[in-house]
Write a protein that holds these residues in place. Sequence first.
Motif, PDB file in Angstrom:
ATOM      1  N   VAL A 338       0.822  -1.217   0.000  1.00  0.00           N
ATOM      2  CA  VAL A 338       0.000   0.000   0.000  1.00  0.00           C
ATOM      3  C   VAL A 338       0.851   1.262   0.000  1.00  0.00           C
ATOM      4  CG1 VAL A 338      -1.998  -1.087   1.076  1.00  0.00           C
ATOM      5  CG2 VAL A 338      -0.250  -0.030   2.530  1.00  0.00           C
ATOM      6  N   ARG A 339       2.144   1.146   0.398  1.00  0.00           N
ATOM      7  CA  ARG A 339       3.066   2.283   0.367  1.00  0.00           C
ATOM      8  C   ARG A 339       4.387   1.832  -0.246  1.00  0.00           C
ATOM      9  NH1 ARG A 339       3.820   5.412   5.851  1.00  0.00           N
ATOM     10  NH2 ARG A 339       4.841   6.906   4.470  1.00  0.00           N
ATOM     11  N   PRO A 340       4.418   1.644  -1.553  1.00  0.00           N
ATOM     12  CA  PRO A 340       5.658   1.172  -2.186  1.00  0.00           C
ATOM     13  C   PRO A 340       6.821   2.139  -2.003  1.00  0.00           C
ATOM     14  CG  PRO A 340       4.007   1.809  -3.819  1.00  0.00           C
ATOM     15  CD  PRO A 340       3.320   1.786  -2.508  1.00  0.00           C
ATOM     16  N   ASP A 341       6.527   3.432  -1.821  1.00  0.00           N
ATOM     17  CA  ASP A 341       7.569   4.424  -1.574  1.00  0.00           C
ATOM     18  C   ASP A 341       7.205   5.199  -0.311  1.00  0.00           C
ATOM     19  OD1 ASP A 341       9.442   6.396  -1.482  1.00  0.00           O
ATOM     20  OD2 ASP A 341       9.103   7.154  -3.510  1.00  0.00           O
ATOM     21  N   PRO A 342       7.770   4.820   0.851  1.00  0.00           N
ATOM     22  CA  PRO A 342       7.411   5.490   2.110  1.00  0.00           C
ATOM     23  C   PRO A 342       7.768   6.967   2.127  1.00  0.00           C
ATOM     24  CG  PRO A 342       8.632   3.463   2.535  1.00  0.00           C
ATOM     25  CD  PRO A 342       8.737   3.739   1.073  1.00  0.00           C
ATOM     26  N   GLY A 343       8.620   7.403   1.187  1.00  0.00           N
ATOM     27  CA  GLY A 343       9.012   8.802   1.143  1.00  0.00           C
ATOM     28  C   GLY A 343       7.970   9.711   0.528  1.00  0.00           C
ATOM     29  N   VAL A 344       6.973   9.142  -0.154  1.00  0.00           N
ATOM     30  CA  VAL A 344       5.917   9.949  -0.771  1.00  0.00           C
ATOM     31  C   VAL A 344       5.015  10.526   0.324  1.00  0.00           C
ATOM     32  CG1 VAL A 344       3.887   9.868  -2.273  1.00  0.00           C
ATOM     33  CG2 VAL A 344       5.981   8.674  -2.932  1.00  0.00           C
ATOM     34  N   SER A 345       4.644  11.777   0.183  1.00  0.00           N
ATOM     35  CA  SER A 345       3.825  12.449   1.189  1.00  0.00           C
ATOM     36  C   SER A 345       2.491  11.726   1.395  1.00  0.00           C
ATOM     37  CB  SER A 345       3.548  13.893   0.767  1.00  0.00           C
ATOM     38  OG  SER A 345       2.612  14.501   1.643  1.00  0.00           O
ATOM     39  N   VAL A 346       2.076  11.651   2.653  1.00  0.00           N
ATOM     40  CA  VAL A 346       0.780  11.055   2.991  1.00  0.00           C
ATOM     41  C   VAL A 346      -0.232  12.125   3.374  1.00  0.00           C
ATOM     42  CG1 VAL A 346       1.688   8.813   3.707  1.00  0.00           C
ATOM     43  CG2 VAL A 346       1.589  10.682   5.370  1.00  0.00           C
ATOM     44  N   GLN A 347       0.105  13.381   3.114  1.00  0.00           N
ATOM     45  CA  GLN A 347      -0.774  14.474   3.514  1.00  0.00           C
ATOM     46  C   GLN A 347      -2.157  14.312   2.900  1.00  0.00           C
ATOM     47  OE1 GLN A 347       0.980  18.314   3.153  1.00  0.00           O
ATOM     48  NE2 GLN A 347      -0.891  19.427   3.639  1.00  0.00           N
ATOM     49  N   GLY A 348      -3.167  14.416   3.745  1.00  0.00           N
ATOM     50  CA  GLY A 348      -4.547  14.273   3.300  1.00  0.00           C
ATOM     51  C   GLY A 348      -5.052  12.850   3.280  1.00  0.00           C
ATOM     52  N   ASN A 349      -4.173  11.889   3.552  1.00  0.00           N
ATOM     53  CA  ASN A 349      -4.557  10.477   3.538  1.00  0.00           C
ATOM     54  C   ASN A 349      -4.752  10.002   4.981  1.00  0.00           C
ATOM     55  OD1 ASN A 349      -4.767   7.698   3.338  1.00  0.00           O
ATOM     56  ND2 ASN A 349      -3.198   7.514   1.761  1.00  0.00           N
ATOM     57  N   GLN A 350      -5.988   9.744   5.359  1.00  0.00           N
ATOM     58  CA  GLN A 350      -6.298   9.338   6.726  1.00  0.00           C
ATOM     59  C   GLN A 350      -6.576   7.841   6.855  1.00  0.00           C
ATOM     60  OE1 GLN A 350      -9.447  11.871   8.163  1.00  0.00           O
ATOM     61  NE2 GLN A 350      -8.301  13.737   7.781  1.00  0.00           N
ATOM     62  N   ALA A 351      -6.091   7.064   5.902  1.00  0.00           N
ATOM     63  CA  ALA A 351      -6.371   5.624   5.910  1.00  0.00           C
ATOM     64  C   ALA A 351      -5.373   4.827   6.742  1.00  0.00           C
ATOM     65  CB  ALA A 351      -6.382   5.098   4.472  1.00  0.00           C
ATOM     66  N   HIS A 352      -4.584   5.495   7.572  1.00  0.00           N
ATOM     67  CA  HIS A 352      -3.626   4.806   8.421  1.00  0.00           C
ATOM     68  C   HIS A 352      -4.338   3.927   9.454  1.00  0.00           C
ATOM     69  CE1 HIS A 352      -4.713   7.570  11.625  1.00  0.00           C
ATOM     70  NE2 HIS A 352      -4.608   8.547  10.754  1.00  0.00           N
ATOM     71  N   LEU A 353      -3.557   3.054  10.089  1.00  0.00           N
ATOM     72  CA  LEU A 353      -4.091   2.124  11.092  1.00  0.00           C
ATOM     73  C   LEU A 353      -3.887   2.617  12.523  1.00  0.00           C
ATOM     74  CD1 LEU A 353      -2.708  -1.206   9.557  1.00  0.00           C
ATOM     75  CD2 LEU A 353      -5.086  -0.414   9.490  1.00  0.00           C
ATOM     76  N   ALA A 354      -3.413   3.853  12.693  1.00  0.00           N
ATOM     77  CA  ALA A 354      -2.984   4.300  14.021  1.00  0.00           C
ATOM     78  C   ALA A 354      -4.066   4.199  15.080  1.00  0.00           C
ATOM     79  CB  ALA A 354      -2.471   5.740  13.942  1.00  0.00           C
ATOM     80  N   PHE A 355      -5.330   4.393  14.696  1.00  0.00           N
ATOM     81  CA  PHE A 355      -6.419   4.308  15.659  1.00  0.00           C
ATOM     82  C   PHE A 355      -7.195   3.001  15.545  1.00  0.00           C
ATOM     83  CE2 PHE A 355      -6.111   9.050  15.148  1.00  0.00           C
ATOM     84  CZ  PHE A 355      -5.590   9.283  16.413  1.00  0.00           C
ATOM     85  N   GLY A 356      -6.612   2.004  14.880  1.00  0.00           N
ATOM     86  CA  GLY A 356      -7.336   0.772  14.637  1.00  0.00           C
ATOM     87  C   GLY A 356      -8.354   0.987  13.525  1.00  0.00           C
ATOM     88  N   ALA A 357      -9.364   0.140  13.493  1.00  0.00           N
ATOM     89  CA  ALA A 357     -10.422   0.237  12.481  1.00  0.00           C
ATOM     90  C   ALA A 357     -11.569  -0.656  12.928  1.00  0.00           C
ATOM     91  CB  ALA A 357      -9.896  -0.197  11.103  1.00  0.00           C
ATOM     92  N   GLY A 358     -12.664  -0.589  12.208  1.00  0.00           N
ATOM     93  CA  GLY A 358     -13.799  -1.450  12.520  1.00  0.00           C
ATOM     94  C   GLY A 358     -14.547  -1.003  13.766  1.00  0.00           C
ATOM     95  N   PRO A 359     -15.335  -1.897  14.358  1.00  0.00           N
ATOM     96  CA  PRO A 359     -16.177  -1.514  15.498  1.00  0.00           C
ATOM     97  C   PRO A 359     -15.397  -1.105  16.737  1.00  0.00           C
ATOM     98  CG  PRO A 359     -16.280  -3.899  15.103  1.00  0.00           C
ATOM     99  CD  PRO A 359     -15.594  -3.292  13.935  1.00  0.00           C
ATOM    100  N   HIS A 360     -14.114  -1.486  16.827  1.00  0.00           N
ATOM    101  CA  HIS A 360     -13.314  -1.128  18.006  1.00  0.00           C
ATOM    102  C   HIS A 360     -12.368   0.044  17.738  1.00  0.00           C
ATOM    103  CE1 HIS A 360     -14.429  -4.347  20.817  1.00  0.00           C
ATOM    104  NE2 HIS A 360     -14.528  -5.126  19.748  1.00  0.00           N
ATOM    105  N   GLU A 361     -12.565   0.754  16.629  1.00  0.00           N
ATOM    106  CA  GLU A 361     -11.716   1.914  16.353  1.00  0.00           C
ATOM    107  C   GLU A 361     -11.772   2.897  17.522  1.00  0.00           C
ATOM    108  OE1 GLU A 361     -11.145   5.368  12.907  1.00  0.00           O
ATOM    109  OE2 GLU A 361     -12.594   3.759  12.624  1.00  0.00           O
ATOM    110  N   CYS A 362     -10.637   3.517  17.840  1.00  0.00           N
ATOM    111  CA  CYS A 362     -10.534   4.390  19.007  1.00  0.00           C
ATOM    112  C   CYS A 362     -11.612   5.464  19.007  1.00  0.00           C
ATOM    113  CB  CYS A 362      -9.161   5.036  19.044  1.00  0.00           C
ATOM    114  SG  CYS A 362      -8.972   6.235  20.386  1.00  0.00           S
ATOM    115  N   PRO A 363     -12.463   5.507  20.043  1.00  0.00           N
ATOM    116  CA  PRO A 363     -13.546   6.491  20.051  1.00  0.00           C
ATOM    117  C   PRO A 363     -13.101   7.896  20.442  1.00  0.00           C
ATOM    118  CG  PRO A 363     -13.656   5.167  22.048  1.00  0.00           C
ATOM    119  CD  PRO A 363     -12.541   4.594  21.195  1.00  0.00           C
TER     120      PRO A 363
END
Length: 415
Positions: A338-363
Motif C-alpha cells: 500500500v506504500r511502495p515508496d514510504p518517502g511519498v507524502s501522505v498528507q490528506g490520507n487518513q487511511a492509516h491504522l494508528a487508531f485501529g479500524a472497525g467496530p473497536h476503532e478508538c472512540p
Amino acid sequence: MNDRNLDSPDAPRGCPAAHGPAEPARLYGPEAATDPLGIYERLRKEHGPVAPVLLEGDIPAWLVLGYRDSRRVLDNPRQFARDARNWRDWREGRIAENSPLVPMLGWRPDCVSQDGEAHRRLRGAVNDVLQDAAGRGIRRHATHFANKQIDGFAANGRADLVADYADYVPMLVMTRILGLAEAEGRRLVESCAQVLKGGEDAVVHDGVIREIFGELAERRRSEPGSDLATGLLRHHAALDHDEVVHHLRVVLIAAHVTTNLLARVLELVLTDASRLSGLISGQLNISAVVEEAMWNSPPLAVLPGRFAASDVELGGHRIEEGDLLVLGLAPGNLDPEVRPDPGVSVQGNQAHLAFGAGPHECPGQNIGQSMIEIAVDVLLHRLPGLRLAVPADELTTTASTWDSRLDRLPVEFPV
C-alpha cells in the motif's frame, strides 16, 4: 511462503509458534527493544503478511504485518473476536495471573473486551460521555496544562520535551476530565507507562490504576461532578461498578498512548527546519504533521489482540480456533503493497491504522488530536527560538511489545 507445512496434518494444533523452519521472533527482549522495525521487515520477508511470534513468557501468537490483512481482522469481529475468553491459552490455563500480558490481553468488563450487543451497549456509553467531554473544556484544559508544564522549565533555557512535557500534558488533561485531582494524574503517568512496558510490574501497576478509579467511582456516587466518571455512573446503559472502573481505565490508557504520539509529533517538528518554520509562520497546519506521525510512528506499534473464532486462512497461513493475533499497526502502515515508496507524502490520507479500524476503532481520537495540536501550538508560541539540543541522529527509542517510545527530546531556547 516459507510456512507451507501449516497445512500438514502433523502440525501441532493451536501453536503458531511451532510452525515454520526456525524459532519464531520474540516481540520482547533486547533486540525487540532496539530494532522492532528490523524484526517486522525480517518477518515480512520470511513469512509474508502474517508471521508466528512469541510474546512475553514465550506465549505464541500471530503478528499481522499486512495492511489489508489487518483491516480484514479489524473489520470482522465475528471471525476475529476481541473477547479473550476465546483465547485457547487463556481458557486452558497457560496464562499466569501475574503475566504481563494480562493487562493488555486479558478479558475485562469493558467495551474493548466485548463483541456484539455487549460491545454496542458499553461502547455507546463511552461515546456519549467522551462527546460530552469534548464539548466541555478539552481545549481549555489542554491550554492550561501545557502552560503549566512549560512554566516548570521556561526559566532554564533547556528541557527534555519527553519527560518534562509530552509524558504529562495529555495525561493531566484526561485525568481532569475523568474526575481526578492533578496529583493523582501525575502518579498515574508511571503506572500507565509500566502497563505498556510489560515486565514483572505490569500487573501491579494495573492494580494501582483500578484501585484509584474504584475509589473515584465510589466518591462520585455520593458526590457527583461534571466529569466523565459521573457521566458513566449516570448513563442510561446502567453500567455497574466494575464496568465504570474499567472504562475509566481504558480512557486513561488511551491518554497515555497519546503521550507517545505527542512526542513523535514534536520530534518531526524539531528535526525538520521547514516544518518548524512552516508551523510558526502559519503556512503549515499542525494536523498535517500529526497525520504524518500517525502513518510513520503510530502511538501503538502493535495492537492487542484478536482471537480466531474458528479455523481460518489469513495471509497464506492456517489460523486455528483460539489462536491469538496481534495487529502490527506500524508495519501495516509501512506495508509496501500500500506504500511502495514510504518517502511519498501522505498528507490528506487518513487511511492509516494508528487508531485501529472497525467496530473497536478508538472512540477518543478527535480528543487526542485536539490535545496534541494545542500542546504543540502553545509550546511554539511560549518558547520562540526553540531548537533541538543534540544532533537528530542521537535521538533514541526503546520499544516494548506494544509501543516504541522516544527516550528523550532535549531542546534549548533563549530565556
